[in-house]
Design a protein around this motif. Structure first.
Motif, PDB file in Angstrom:
ATOM      1  N   GLY A  82       0.763  -1.141   0.011  1.00  0.00           N
ATOM      2  CA  GLY A  82      -0.112   0.047   0.100  1.00  0.00           C
ATOM      3  C   GLY A  82       0.996   1.130   0.026  1.00  0.00           C
ATOM      4  O   GLY A  82       0.308   2.385  -0.691  1.00  0.00           O
ATOM      5  N   VAL A  83       1.835   1.236   0.283  1.00  0.00           N
ATOM      6  CA  VAL A  83       2.942   2.542   0.596  1.00  0.00           C
ATOM      7  C   VAL A  83       4.223   2.112  -0.446  1.00  0.00           C
ATOM      8  O   VAL A  83       5.177   2.941  -0.313  1.00  0.00           O
ATOM      9  CB  VAL A  83       3.336   2.734   2.016  1.00  0.00           C
ATOM     10  CG1 VAL A  83       2.055   3.107   2.988  1.00  0.00           C
ATOM     11  CG2 VAL A  83       4.174   1.420   2.488  1.00  0.00           C
ATOM     12  N   GLY A  84       4.049   1.251  -1.145  1.00  0.00           N
ATOM     13  CA  GLY A  84       5.011   0.893  -2.065  1.00  0.00           C
ATOM     14  C   GLY A  84       6.506   0.624  -1.803  1.00  0.00           C
ATOM     15  O   GLY A  84       7.298   0.909  -2.310  1.00  0.00           O
ATOM     16  N   GLY A  85       6.397  -0.027  -0.513  1.00  0.00           N
ATOM     17  CA  GLY A  85       7.588  -0.446   0.070  1.00  0.00           C
ATOM     18  C   GLY A  85       8.255   0.648   0.853  1.00  0.00           C
ATOM     19  O   GLY A  85       9.536   0.415   1.280  1.00  0.00           O
ATOM     20  N   ASP A  86       7.780   1.821   1.047  1.00  0.00           N
ATOM     21  CA  ASP A  86       8.415   2.939   1.600  1.00  0.00           C
ATOM     22  C   ASP A  86       8.026   3.111   3.196  1.00  0.00           C
ATOM     23  O   ASP A  86       6.992   3.413   3.601  1.00  0.00           O
ATOM     24  CB  ASP A  86       7.802   4.283   1.041  1.00  0.00           C
ATOM     25  CG  ASP A  86       8.606   5.548   1.660  1.00  0.00           C
ATOM     26  OD1 ASP A  86       9.584   5.256   2.413  1.00  0.00           O
ATOM     27  OD2 ASP A  86       8.208   6.701   1.200  1.00  0.00           O
ATOM     28  N   LEU A  90       4.707   4.655   6.242  1.00  0.00           N
ATOM     29  CA  LEU A  90       3.910   4.153   6.993  1.00  0.00           C
ATOM     30  C   LEU A  90       3.564   4.956   8.113  1.00  0.00           C
ATOM     31  O   LEU A  90       4.379   5.947   8.534  1.00  0.00           O
ATOM     32  CB  LEU A  90       4.387   2.795   7.915  1.00  0.00           C
ATOM     33  CG  LEU A  90       4.697   1.716   6.946  1.00  0.00           C
ATOM     34  CD1 LEU A  90       5.632   0.570   7.852  1.00  0.00           C
ATOM     35  CD2 LEU A  90       3.508   0.880   6.377  1.00  0.00           C
ATOM     36  N   THR A  91       2.371   5.023   8.868  1.00  0.00           N
ATOM     37  CA  THR A  91       1.725   6.065   9.762  1.00  0.00           C
ATOM     38  C   THR A  91       1.238   5.256  11.094  1.00  0.00           C
ATOM     39  O   THR A  91       1.003   4.040  10.886  1.00  0.00           O
ATOM     40  CB  THR A  91       0.657   6.847   9.103  1.00  0.00           C
ATOM     41  OG1 THR A  91      -0.422   6.043   8.785  1.00  0.00           O
ATOM     42  CG2 THR A  91       1.071   7.662   8.195  1.00  0.00           C
ATOM     43  N   ALA A  92       1.233   5.975  12.071  1.00  0.00           N
ATOM     44  CA  ALA A  92       0.749   5.477  13.512  1.00  0.00           C
ATOM     45  C   ALA A  92      -0.574   5.370  13.544  1.00  0.00           C
ATOM     46  O   ALA A  92      -1.321   6.090  12.914  1.00  0.00           O
ATOM     47  CB  ALA A  92       1.328   6.242  14.467  1.00  0.00           C
ATOM     48  N   ARG A  93      -1.038   4.352  13.940  1.00  0.00           N
ATOM     49  CA  ARG A  93      -2.631   4.073  14.174  1.00  0.00           C
ATOM     50  C   ARG A  93      -2.953   4.934  15.231  1.00  0.00           C
ATOM     51  O   ARG A  93      -2.483   5.674  16.173  1.00  0.00           O
ATOM     52  CB  ARG A  93      -2.722   2.770  14.762  1.00  0.00           C
ATOM     53  CG  ARG A  93      -2.324   1.640  13.701  1.00  0.00           C
ATOM     54  CD  ARG A  93      -2.524   0.158  14.286  1.00  0.00           C
ATOM     55  NE  ARG A  93      -3.563   0.056  15.356  1.00  0.00           N
ATOM     56  CZ  ARG A  93      -3.366  -0.826  16.210  1.00  0.00           C
ATOM     57  NH1 ARG A  93      -2.667  -1.801  16.159  1.00  0.00           N
ATOM     58  NH2 ARG A  93      -4.503  -0.857  17.150  1.00  0.00           N
ATOM     59  N   SER A  94      -4.349   5.580  14.837  1.00  0.00           N
ATOM     60  CA  SER A  94      -4.756   6.642  15.555  1.00  0.00           C
ATOM     61  C   SER A  94      -5.623   6.040  16.834  1.00  0.00           C
ATOM     62  O   SER A  94      -5.943   7.001  17.583  1.00  0.00           O
ATOM     63  CB  SER A  94      -5.684   7.498  14.628  1.00  0.00           C
ATOM     64  OG  SER A  94      -6.911   6.838  14.046  1.00  0.00           O
ATOM     65  N   ASP A  95      -5.981   4.990  16.945  1.00  0.00           N
ATOM     66  CA  ASP A  95      -6.642   4.448  18.001  1.00  0.00           C
ATOM     67  C   ASP A  95      -5.748   3.687  19.145  1.00  0.00           C
ATOM     68  O   ASP A  95      -6.361   3.054  20.050  1.00  0.00           O
ATOM     69  CB  ASP A  95      -7.583   3.262  17.387  1.00  0.00           C
ATOM     70  CG  ASP A  95      -6.801   2.076  17.040  1.00  0.00           C
ATOM     71  OD1 ASP A  95      -5.650   2.202  16.477  1.00  0.00           O
ATOM     72  OD2 ASP A  95      -7.283   0.887  16.791  1.00  0.00           O
ATOM     73  N   VAL A  96      -4.258   3.940  18.962  1.00  0.00           N
ATOM     74  CA  VAL A  96      -3.540   3.568  20.088  1.00  0.00           C
ATOM     75  C   VAL A  96      -2.866   4.627  20.739  1.00  0.00           C
ATOM     76  O   VAL A  96      -2.496   5.709  20.450  1.00  0.00           O
ATOM     77  CB  VAL A  96      -2.397   2.916  19.430  1.00  0.00           C
ATOM     78  CG1 VAL A  96      -1.369   2.191  20.407  1.00  0.00           C
ATOM     79  CG2 VAL A  96      -3.174   1.554  18.698  1.00  0.00           C
ATOM     80  N   TRP A  97      -3.155   4.735  22.260  1.00  0.00           N
ATOM     81  CA  TRP A  97      -2.505   5.691  23.087  1.00  0.00           C
ATOM     82  C   TRP A  97      -1.370   5.093  23.765  1.00  0.00           C
ATOM     83  O   TRP A  97      -1.280   4.296  24.776  1.00  0.00           O
ATOM     84  CB  TRP A  97      -3.499   6.286  24.136  1.00  0.00           C
ATOM     85  CG  TRP A  97      -4.777   6.869  23.210  1.00  0.00           C
ATOM     86  CD1 TRP A  97      -5.916   6.263  22.918  1.00  0.00           C
ATOM     87  CD2 TRP A  97      -4.888   8.223  22.960  1.00  0.00           C
ATOM     88  NE1 TRP A  97      -6.785   7.304  22.054  1.00  0.00           N
ATOM     89  CE2 TRP A  97      -6.032   8.352  22.355  1.00  0.00           C
ATOM     90  CE3 TRP A  97      -3.996   9.492  23.225  1.00  0.00           C
ATOM     91  CZ2 TRP A  97      -6.365   9.799  21.936  1.00  0.00           C
ATOM     92  CZ3 TRP A  97      -4.336  10.672  22.687  1.00  0.00           C
ATOM     93  CH2 TRP A  97      -5.645  10.634  22.134  1.00  0.00           C
ATOM     94  N   CYS A  98      -0.173   5.600  23.580  1.00  0.00           N
ATOM     95  CA  CYS A  98       0.974   5.299  24.340  1.00  0.00           C
ATOM     96  C   CYS A  98       1.533   6.393  25.337  1.00  0.00           C
ATOM     97  O   CYS A  98       1.213   7.483  25.329  1.00  0.00           O
ATOM     98  CB  CYS A  98       2.352   5.122  23.175  1.00  0.00           C
ATOM     99  SG  CYS A  98       1.587   3.892  21.968  1.00  0.00           S
ATOM    100  N   THR A  99       2.021   5.947  26.322  1.00  0.00           N
ATOM    101  CA  THR A  99       2.659   6.656  27.235  1.00  0.00           C
ATOM    102  C   THR A  99       3.978   7.380  26.758  1.00  0.00           C
ATOM    103  O   THR A  99       4.370   6.992  25.873  1.00  0.00           O
ATOM    104  CB  THR A  99       3.240   5.948  28.623  1.00  0.00           C
ATOM    105  OG1 THR A  99       4.251   4.987  28.180  1.00  0.00           O
ATOM    106  CG2 THR A  99       1.979   4.798  29.040  1.00  0.00           C
ATOM    107  N   LYS A 100       4.053   8.495  27.494  1.00  0.00           N
ATOM    108  CA  LYS A 100       5.506   9.164  27.066  1.00  0.00           C
ATOM    109  C   LYS A 100       6.751   8.655  27.756  1.00  0.00           C
ATOM    110  O   LYS A 100       7.796   9.309  27.766  1.00  0.00           O
ATOM    111  CB  LYS A 100       5.175  10.680  27.354  1.00  0.00           C
ATOM    112  CG  LYS A 100       4.017  11.274  26.651  1.00  0.00           C
ATOM    113  CD  LYS A 100       4.215  11.364  25.155  1.00  0.00           C
ATOM    114  CE  LYS A 100       3.254  11.934  24.520  1.00  0.00           C
ATOM    115  NZ  LYS A 100       3.142  12.278  22.973  1.00  0.00           N
ATOM    116  N   LEU A 101       6.741   7.659  28.253  1.00  0.00           N
ATOM    117  CA  LEU A 101       7.943   7.013  29.066  1.00  0.00           C
ATOM    118  C   LEU A 101       9.015   6.608  27.967  1.00  0.00           C
ATOM    119  O   LEU A 101       8.613   5.844  27.014  1.00  0.00           O
ATOM    120  CB  LEU A 101       7.469   5.749  29.511  1.00  0.00           C
ATOM    121  CG  LEU A 101       8.718   5.042  30.154  1.00  0.00           C
ATOM    122  CD1 LEU A 101       9.264   5.683  31.517  1.00  0.00           C
ATOM    123  CD2 LEU A 101       8.126   3.745  30.767  1.00  0.00           C
TER     124      LEU A 101
END
Length: 140
Positions: A82-86, A90-101
């Motif tokens: 989908g991104v032509g192997g680049d 690739l982008t981050a999923r919007s439904d995931v919340w990660c800590t800032k650790l």
């Protein structure tokens, strides 16, 4: 006379073995119908690949079919197509919340994507950020 005949036969067979693949018929027939796509992905804790010890490595082959030791090979191959192997696309999923650790994790990719050499390295703030980047490419 026998020695001369042996040398002539040896020379003829050597010439056929060396020059045979250079004939037009051998060059015209492709060895495969697809460009190879085979990658080795590694991940480890650290700020760069030079200092991080790889903790996990998987293989990902996308042509002719998705395979390898990657746990979600079919999805990862679909994302990369989908991104032509680049990998940068690739982008981050919007439904995931990660800590800032800050616990840096580095990912490397080496291999071939559609016949072209690939060498990629990226450092994420932590494992959650790595796993959220793309849906499944780096989730292994």
């Amino acid at each position: 006379m026998r020695t001369t005949a042996r040398w002539a036969a040896t020379l003829g067979l050597t010439a056929a073995a060396v020059c045979g693949p250079l004939t037009g018929a051998a060059v015209a027939a492709p060895s495969s119908l697809y460009a190879p796509s085979a990658l080795v992905l590694t991940t480890g804790h650290g700020s760069d690949a030079a200092t991080a010890t790889p903790e996990r490595a998987v293989t990902l082959t996308c042509a002719p079919a998705a395979s390898g030791t990657h746990p979600a090979a079919a999805q990862a191959c679909a994302e990369l197509r989908g991104v032509g192997g680049d990998f940068d696309a690739l982008t981050a999923r919007s439904d995931v919340w990660c800590t800032k650790l800050y616990d840096p994790v580095v990912v490397t990719v080496e291999g071939v994507w559609q016949g072209k050499r690939v060498s990629y390295e990226r450092t994420f703030g932590n494992a959650c950020m790595r796993d959220a980047y793309g849906a499944s490419v780096f989730a292994f």
